[in-house]
Motif scaffolding. Structure first.
Motif, short mmCIF file in Angstrom:
data_model
loop_
_atom_site.label_atom_id
_atom_site.label_comp_id
_atom_site.label_asym_id
_atom_site.label_seq_id
_atom_site.Cartn_x
_atom_site.Cartn_y
_atom_site.Cartn_z
N THR A 85 12.73 3.42 -0.22
CA THR A 85 11.57 2.39 -0.62
C THR A 85 11.60 1.35 -1.88
O THR A 85 11.72 0.85 -1.57
CB THR A 85 10.73 3.92 -0.82
OG1 THR A 85 10.18 4.41 0.41
CG2 THR A 85 9.03 3.26 -1.12
N ALA A 93 12.35 -2.68 -2.04
CA ALA A 93 10.65 -2.76 -2.38
C ALA A 93 11.65 -3.71 -3.44
O ALA A 93 11.38 -4.86 -3.29
CB ALA A 93 9.84 -1.18 -3.16
N LEU A 138 3.53 1.44 -5.94
CA LEU A 138 5.09 1.77 -5.27
C LEU A 138 5.31 3.42 -6.13
O LEU A 138 5.90 4.33 -5.67
CB LEU A 138 5.84 0.47 -6.40
CG LEU A 138 6.86 0.55 -5.90
CD1 LEU A 138 6.96 0.30 -4.37
CD2 LEU A 138 7.76 -0.42 -6.97
N ALA A 163 4.66 1.34 -0.40
CA ALA A 163 5.68 -0.25 -0.35
C ALA A 163 5.49 -1.12 -0.32
O ALA A 163 5.64 -2.29 -1.22
CB ALA A 163 6.87 0.09 -0.28
#
Lengths: 172, 435
Positions: A152, A156, B28, B40
């Protein structure tokens, strides 16, 4: 300065921009409510709309508009019919578009160009950027690779880096 | 464009930046800590927007200056000026002149400010103001906000102070002057009670050794068979002290009345100065001033400065420090009070001068026309009470030998001066006969 001399009276541009921001906020809230969510989903939608209205008068209310907009968008993941991650993107674009239009009102308490096309295009570009970055993250989630928190964060981080590169390229 | 000085400013953040950071980090953290990677999709775009907004932080080297075409204007004039701002690179710039008083913007309307599209400096921004109320006014400061295109940070600084604008009272010439008490031995325009060289006839008398041949009255001498001379009154200057009532509250009617008082005081002062009189001013109230009697251009400017200071104090709504020194009023001074008689300290002040032996008079400024006309019976009754109270105060002054005249409207100074002059002459006539 000729650019300034050509300017139309203030007020009309500000009103039109504020109107567009409220339309964007209303559509986003209505879309999120229609998509469904937890019990307090309708209340969050109202708060989002209220924050957008308040930001026209009190600029710091933009923070509340973005936060409630994020909560509203996230709430659709808990819809009775099941989570639809793809729905996050248009809602997020709506939240960002509202915030960007409201943000441009910050300059608009003084005489400004009667033409708002540039402001709307800029706000649209930022909303599109948010949609593209969200899409990249969503796409990255479906690709093979590291899973869990590391995956993740990696996705990101990569998406943010792409956004910054794109923004720098646009500035150049 | 000359290079104006650079002023310190500071970086400030757009509220969107805070919103994106809070929303982005929140989503996040939930995504990573809660094991919900789909969050996300919300967090990353918001953080990306925040990161993009933090990009444009390169120095702007901001400079600016405000210039006026005229710094001295008359009431009602239009003041033209311009703002010059320079910066480095392409930026969105907001320019604003804030904190001005005593003037009304004409162009741009309602506020003097511009939001410029992304452009490079320098720029020159013209503006026009209407100088509505007299006085010395601060035109505030030049505030500039600069941001790079797309940035969520902006540099804000007060770049420069605008020049001070002196709005002079409109010209009001008086054709009559009040007669000073004992004109001084300097040639001027007032008729002296003494006799000597002048133009106004005083009497005929037999020739005495030392008389000028040019003063001989040839007709009288021929008729009477001996030389007779014409004696004239010499024209002399006098000393005038204006006692200005500068007491006022936040009531707009009182501010307007004070402006009218100062306008009347300036009309009287400038007329007497033109007549070579020595004029001084003593103001009590929201501001205090003491300019000892003097003549010529220096006295004219000093008095005007003080009166503009009174006007500025009214606009600023700031009580200035009181005058500390003792006002030494010359014994021969004619003291003219310019007052609405609304403030209690003015009557004792005028009576004190009268008791000191000064010829004292008062121009009573009418302010009833500033009262709103609502047609309400209570308002009408209040107005009648106010007028009655003012009449009682005037009667008190008159009983003590201080003649008064009412200045009605802005053009009422001239008739009031004429009335006051008649009253003073009558008072002196009575005093002369009594002695």
């Amino acid at each position: 300065m000729s650019e300034v001399a050509r300017r139309k009276p203030p007020g009309s541009a500000r009103h039109r921009l504020a109107f567009l921001a409220i339309v964007a906020a209303t559509l986003t809230s209505a879309g999120a409510v229609a998509a469904g969510g937890p019990e307090f989903h309708g209340m969050v939608a109202l708060l989002h709309l209220g924050a957008a209205l308040g930001a026209i008068v009190v600029p710091p209310a933009i923070v509340a508009q973005i936060v409630t907009g994020t909560l509203l968008t996230a709430g659709t993941l808990y819809a009775p019919g099941g989570a639809r991650p793809l729905l996050l993107l248009p809602l997020l674009v709506g939240v960002v578009l509202t915030a960007e239009l409201l943000g441009r009102l910050l300059r608009m308490d003084r005489p400004l160009d009667g033409e708002i096309r540039r402001e709307v295009l800029e706000a649209g570009a930022m909303a599109l950027l948010a949609g593209v970055v969200g899409g990249i993250v969503l796409l990255a989630g479906s690709l093979p690779g590291p899973s869990g928190p590391a995956g993740t964060a990696l996705a990101a981080g990569a998406a943010i880096a792409v956004a910054v590169v794109l923004a720098r390229a646009r500035q150049q | 464009m000359s290079t104006p000085p650079r002023r310190a400013g500071q970086w400030k953040s757009d509220p969107r930046l805070v919103g994106y950071l809070v929303g982005g980090f929140g989503a996040l953290v939930v995504a990573i800590a809660g094991g919900l990677p789909v969050f996300a999709v919300l967090g990353a775009p918001l953080l990306a927007l925040a990161a993009v907004g933090l990009v444009g932080r390169d120095p702007v080297d901001l400079r600016g200056v405000v210039e006026l075409r005229q710094i001295r204007v008359l009431e009602g004039d239009v003041v033209e000026g311009h703002i010059e701002v320079s910066w480095v690179g392409i930026a969105e710039v907001d320019v604003r002149l804030a904190g001005f008083r005593g003037v009304t913007p004409i162009h741009p309307k309602s506020r003097i400010g511009w939001s410029l599209p992304p452009t490079s400096g320098p720029v020159t921004l013209p503006f026009r103001l209407h100088a509505g109320s007299w006085g010395e006014h601060e035109l505030g400061g030049l505030w500039v906000r600069v941001r790079r295109p797309g940035s969520l940070l902006f540099w804000e600084a007060r770049l420069a102070d605008a020049p001070r604008l002196r709005v002079l009272p409109g010209p009001l010439r008086l054709d009559r002057l009040l007669p000073p008490d004992e004109p001084r031995a300097v040639a001027g325009m007032h008729l002296s009670r003494l006799r000597g060289h002048g133009t106004d006839f005083a009497e005929l008398r037999p020739y005495q050794p030392g008389d000028r041949m040019r003063d001989l009255s040839w007709g009288t001498s021929a008729r009477l068979g001996e030389p007779w001379v014409i004696v004239h009154h010499p024209e002399r200057t006098g000393t005038v002290l204006l006692l200005l009532d500068a007491f006022h509250t936040d009531d707009p009617a009182e501010s307007q009345a004070l402006a009218r008082s100062a306008r009347a005081a300036w009309a009287v002062a400038s007329s007497h100065l033109r007549a070579q009189d020595r004029v001084g001013i003593l103001a009590h109230g929201v501001t205090a001033a003491w300019i000892p009697p003097g003549g010529g251009r220096r006295a004219r400017w000093m008095i005007l400065d003080e009166l503009l200071g009174v006007g500025g104090a009214v606009e600023d709504r700031v009580r200035r420090a009181p005058h500390r020194g003792r006002a030494q009023v010359p014994s021969d001074a004619l003291v003219i009070g310019v007052t609405t008689l609304a403030a209690d300290p003015m009557i004792p002040a005028l009576l004190k001068h009268r008791r000191s032996g000064h010829t004292t008079a008062a121009l009573v400024i009418d302010r009833t026309d500033f009262a709103p006309t609502t047609g309400d019976r209570i308002d009408d009754a209040a107005l009648r009470l106010f007028r009655a109270d003012r009449a009682a105060r005037r009667a008190r002054l008159e009983r003590a030998g201080v003649p008064t005249a009412l200045v009605s409207g802005d053009d009422g100074v001239r008739p009031a001066i004429s009335a006051l002059r008649r009253r003073i002459d009558r008072t002196r006539g009575v005093a002369g006969r009594a002695s």
